[in-house]
Design an enzyme around this catalytic site. Structure first.
Site, PDB file in Angstrom:
ATOM      1  N   SER A 142       0.827  -1.217   0.000  1.00  0.00           N
ATOM      2  CA  SER A 142       0.000   0.000   0.000  1.00  0.00           C
ATOM      3  C   SER A 142       0.858   1.263   0.000  1.00  0.00           C
ATOM      4  O   SER A 142       1.843   1.364   0.745  1.00  0.00           O
ATOM      5  CB  SER A 142      -0.905   0.021   1.244  1.00  0.00           C
ATOM      6  OG  SER A 142      -1.557   1.270   1.323  1.00  0.00           O
ATOM      7  N   SER A 194      -0.498   4.108   0.812  1.00  0.00           N
ATOM      8  CA  SER A 194      -1.182   5.062   1.692  1.00  0.00           C
ATOM      9  C   SER A 194      -0.318   5.559   2.854  1.00  0.00           C
ATOM     10  O   SER A 194      -0.375   6.754   3.169  1.00  0.00           O
ATOM     11  CB  SER A 194      -2.490   4.457   2.208  1.00  0.00           C
ATOM     12  OG  SER A 194      -3.383   4.302   1.128  1.00  0.00           O
ATOM     13  N   LYS A 207     -13.065  -4.385   2.189  1.00  0.00           N
ATOM     14  CA  LYS A 207     -13.989  -3.263   1.982  1.00  0.00           C
ATOM     15  C   LYS A 207     -15.458  -3.629   2.234  1.00  0.00           C
ATOM     16  O   LYS A 207     -16.226  -2.803   2.704  1.00  0.00           O
ATOM     17  CB  LYS A 207     -13.830  -2.708   0.563  1.00  0.00           C
ATOM     18  CG  LYS A 207     -12.504  -1.974   0.348  1.00  0.00           C
ATOM     19  CD  LYS A 207     -12.429  -1.407  -1.053  1.00  0.00           C
ATOM     20  CE  LYS A 207     -11.175  -0.580  -1.250  1.00  0.00           C
ATOM     21  NZ  LYS A 207     -11.191   0.145  -2.525  1.00  0.00           N
ATOM     22  N   ASP A 218     -13.730   6.596  -3.049  1.00  0.00           N
ATOM     23  CA  ASP A 218     -13.159   6.255  -4.363  1.00  0.00           C
ATOM     24  C   ASP A 218     -13.819   7.062  -5.488  1.00  0.00           C
ATOM     25  O   ASP A 218     -13.149   7.513  -6.416  1.00  0.00           O
ATOM     26  CB  ASP A 218     -13.314   4.757  -4.655  1.00  0.00           C
ATOM     27  CG  ASP A 218     -12.215   3.929  -3.993  1.00  0.00           C
ATOM     28  OD1 ASP A 218     -11.163   4.486  -3.659  1.00  0.00           O
ATOM     29  OD2 ASP A 218     -12.445   2.715  -3.810  1.00  0.00           O
ATOM     30  N   ALA A 266     -16.830  -4.238 -13.976  1.00  0.00           N
ATOM     31  CA  ALA A 266     -17.939  -4.091 -13.021  1.00  0.00           C
ATOM     32  C   ALA A 266     -17.538  -4.648 -11.657  1.00  0.00           C
ATOM     33  O   ALA A 266     -18.361  -5.209 -10.935  1.00  0.00           O
ATOM     34  CB  ALA A 266     -19.179  -4.803 -13.558  1.00  0.00           C
TER      35      ALA A 266
HETATM   36  N1  LIG Z   1      -6.459   4.367  -8.990  1.00  0.00           N
HETATM   37  C1  LIG Z   1      -7.021   3.982  -7.861  1.00  0.00           C
HETATM   38  O1  LIG Z   1      -7.080   4.702  -6.863  1.00  0.00           O
HETATM   39  C2  LIG Z   1      -7.669   2.605  -7.801  1.00  0.00           C
HETATM   40  C3  LIG Z   1      -8.669   2.348  -6.852  1.00  0.00           C
HETATM   41  C4  LIG Z   1      -9.259   1.071  -6.827  1.00  0.00           C
HETATM   42  C5  LIG Z   1      -8.821   0.091  -7.717  1.00  0.00           C
HETATM   43  N2  LIG Z   1      -7.828   0.379  -8.609  1.00  0.00           N
HETATM   44  C6  LIG Z   1      -7.396  -0.649  -9.587  1.00  0.00           C
HETATM   45  O2  LIG Z   1      -8.530  -0.996 -10.368  1.00  0.00           O
HETATM   46  C7  LIG Z   1      -8.470  -2.349 -10.789  1.00  0.00           C
HETATM   47  C8  LIG Z   1      -9.773  -3.046 -10.456  1.00  0.00           C
HETATM   48  O3  LIG Z   1      -9.952  -3.080  -9.045  1.00  0.00           O
HETATM   49  P1  LIG Z   1     -11.255  -3.743  -8.383  1.00  0.00           P
HETATM   50  O4  LIG Z   1     -11.067  -3.672  -6.912  1.00  0.00           O
HETATM   51  O5  LIG Z   1     -12.489  -3.191  -8.998  1.00  0.00           O
HETATM   52  O6  LIG Z   1     -11.077  -5.289  -8.863  1.00  0.00           O
HETATM   53  P2  LIG Z   1     -12.177  -6.443  -8.966  1.00  0.00           P
HETATM   54  O7  LIG Z   1     -13.336  -6.159  -8.066  1.00  0.00           O
HETATM   55  O8  LIG Z   1     -11.429  -7.712  -8.812  1.00  0.00           O
HETATM   56  O9  LIG Z   1     -12.716  -6.337 -10.496  1.00  0.00           O
HETATM   57  C9  LIG Z   1     -11.882  -6.713 -11.564  1.00  0.00           C
HETATM   58  C10 LIG Z   1     -12.548  -6.351 -12.889  1.00  0.00           C
HETATM   59  O10 LIG Z   1     -11.638  -6.688 -13.937  1.00  0.00           O
HETATM   60  C11 LIG Z   1     -12.309  -7.537 -14.894  1.00  0.00           C
HETATM   61  N3  LIG Z   1     -11.348  -8.462 -15.519  1.00  0.00           N
HETATM   62  C12 LIG Z   1     -10.432  -9.238 -14.900  1.00  0.00           C
HETATM   63  N4  LIG Z   1      -9.756  -9.967 -15.821  1.00  0.00           N
HETATM   64  C13 LIG Z   1     -10.270  -9.637 -17.034  1.00  0.00           C
HETATM   65  C14 LIG Z   1      -9.999 -10.048 -18.378  1.00  0.00           C
HETATM   66  N5  LIG Z   1      -9.054 -10.969 -18.647  1.00  0.00           N
HETATM   67  N6  LIG Z   1     -10.707  -9.489 -19.384  1.00  0.00           N
HETATM   68  C15 LIG Z   1     -11.664  -8.575 -19.118  1.00  0.00           C
HETATM   69  N7  LIG Z   1     -11.980  -8.144 -17.865  1.00  0.00           N
HETATM   70  C16 LIG Z   1     -11.286  -8.675 -16.851  1.00  0.00           C
HETATM   71  C17 LIG Z   1     -13.333  -8.273 -14.064  1.00  0.00           C
HETATM   72  O11 LIG Z   1     -14.308  -8.812 -14.916  1.00  0.00           O
HETATM   73  P3  LIG Z   1     -15.163 -10.123 -14.475  1.00  0.00           P
HETATM   74  O12 LIG Z   1     -16.294  -9.618 -13.632  1.00  0.00           O
HETATM   75  O13 LIG Z   1     -15.594 -10.717 -15.767  1.00  0.00           O
HETATM   76  O14 LIG Z   1     -14.226 -11.027 -13.705  1.00  0.00           O
HETATM   77  C18 LIG Z   1     -13.849  -7.124 -13.187  1.00  0.00           C
HETATM   78  O15 LIG Z   1     -14.721  -6.307 -13.901  1.00  0.00           O
HETATM   79  C19 LIG Z   1      -7.241  -2.930 -10.080  1.00  0.00           C
HETATM   80  O16 LIG Z   1      -6.176  -2.935 -11.008  1.00  0.00           O
HETATM   81  C20 LIG Z   1      -6.967  -1.955  -8.953  1.00  0.00           C
HETATM   82  O17 LIG Z   1      -5.585  -1.920  -8.596  1.00  0.00           O
HETATM   83  C21 LIG Z   1      -7.259   1.617  -8.683  1.00  0.00           C
END
Ligand SMILES: NC(=O)c1ccc[n+]([C@@H]2O[C@H](COP(=O)([O-])OP(=O)(O)OC[C@H]3O[C@@H](n4cnc5c(N)ncnc54)[C@H](OP(=O)(O)O)[C@@H]3O)[C@@H](O)[C@H]2O)c1
Length: 279
Positions: A20, A22, A71, A108, A135
């Site tokens: 992290s 943070s 979370k 977020d 999603a």
């Molecule tokens: N910038 C920031 O402050 C911030 C904040 C939060 C998160 N993030 C980043 O955002 C990303 C998502 O986080 P999250 O917590 O939302 O993760 P999550 O709940 O695990 O969701 C992952 C998403 O990615 C999709 N996915 C995974 N593999 C895929 C593939 N091969 N092809 C197409 N779609 C795919 C999943 O689709 P399915 O539903 O089909 O599995 C789902 O929609 C991470 O990389 C995280 O580090 C950044």
């Protein structure tokens, strides 16, 4: 940074938590604003997360950030949720209130919007439909924030359609779910394109999405920030779209927590960005 016996204490709870950024981010602000406070990593396994969150008031904590995988547990554990946390179904910021009760918030969506507004001057949510790819947990907060900020519609595409449908149902209006195979057609309507999937992250393949139909006026943002210029942002920039990277979302989402725990409204600056990225 020297802390006294009266230091205000907060932290980030996760499992694992070692990656992290943070502590570095809040540590920069504590130092910059001369706050007598400490922000510490809290490495808590999933089976002890609820217990650890409930213990915050007894330990004298002002609150904490909550990250993966806690979370949702946090949302079920706190005494009350604010609107942002209720809409997102997840908590990333816990605040211990004056009476010792726990309020769960989700910053977020706020961080996402603030980052876009800072990175693409003049961008407004009501400029037109937003196409959101993915999603998962982050997408929930982002879709809610876009609609609350005036987006006329969110076109949501996810590899697993049922997950997108569940998100749309939970949000309750304003979201049109499209099949994964139709994702490139959806782009023709976009004023904003957002990647919320893990695709494009270091170690993952790029997001499989041709930008051919995307209007030149659309803003493109990726919440993945390792690397900063994901293949999606790289392609979008090359064809003339304005792009906004994802690290600013991380920086801006931290502002409300810092203000609540330490009593100072912190600023996101280029110096902070460089410091956090230098970790
Ligand atoms: N910038 C920031 O402050 C911030 C904040 C939060 C998160 N993030 C980043 O955002 C990303 C998502 O986080 P999250 O917590 O939302 O993760 P999550 O709940 O695990 O969701 C992952 C998403 O990615 C999709 N996915 C995974 N593999 C895929 C593939 N091969 N092809 C197409 N779609 C795919 C999943 O689709 P399915 O539903 O089909 O599995 C789902 O929609 C991470 O990389 C995280 O580090 C950044």
């Amino acid at each position: 940074m020297i802390v006294s016996g009266k230091a205000k204490v907060a932290g980030v709870m996760g499992w694992p938590v070692g990656h992290s950024r943070s502590p570095r981010l809040h540590g920069f602000w504590l130092d910059r604003y001369g706050v007598d406070g400490a922000y510490v990593p809290l490495s808590v396994p999933p089976e002890r997360a609820a217990e650890a969150i409930r213990a915050l008031p007894a330990l004298g904590f002002r609150g904490c950030n909550v990250t993966v995988p806690h979370k949702e547990v946090a949302a079920a554990t706190v005494d009350r949720l604010d609107d942002s946390a209720r809409r997102a179904g997840a908590v990333n910021t816990v605040v211990v209130l004056e009476d010792g009760t726990l309020e769960g918030r989700n910053t977020d969506g706020f961080g996402f919007l603030e980052n876009l507004k800072a990175g693409a001057r003049g961008w407004r949510a009501d400029a037109g439909p937003a196409v959101v790819v993915g999603a998962g947990g982050a997408a929930r907060a982002i879709v809610a924030a876009l609609l609350d900020d005036g987006a006329p519609e969110v076109l949501l595409v996810n590899r697993t359609r049922e997950r997108a449908e569940q998100l749309a149902a939970d949000i309750g209006g304003g979201v049109r779910v499209l099949d994964w195979v139709s994702r490139e057609t959806a782009l023709a309507e976009a004023a904003l394109l957002v990647n919320t999937t893990t695709q494009g992250m270091a170690g993952h393949p790029p997001l499989d999405l041709s930008l051919e139909r995307l209007p030149a006026s659309a803003v493109v943002t990726d919440i993945v920030y390792t690397p900063l210029m994901t293949p999606l942002l790289h392609d979008a920039h090359a064809r003339g779209n304005r792009v906004v990277d994802g690290v600013g979302m991380l920086l801006h989402q931290a502002r409300p927590g810092f203000a609540a725990w330490f009593g100072v409204e912190p600023e996101v600056t280029e110096e902070l960005r460089r410091f956090v990225l230098g970790a």
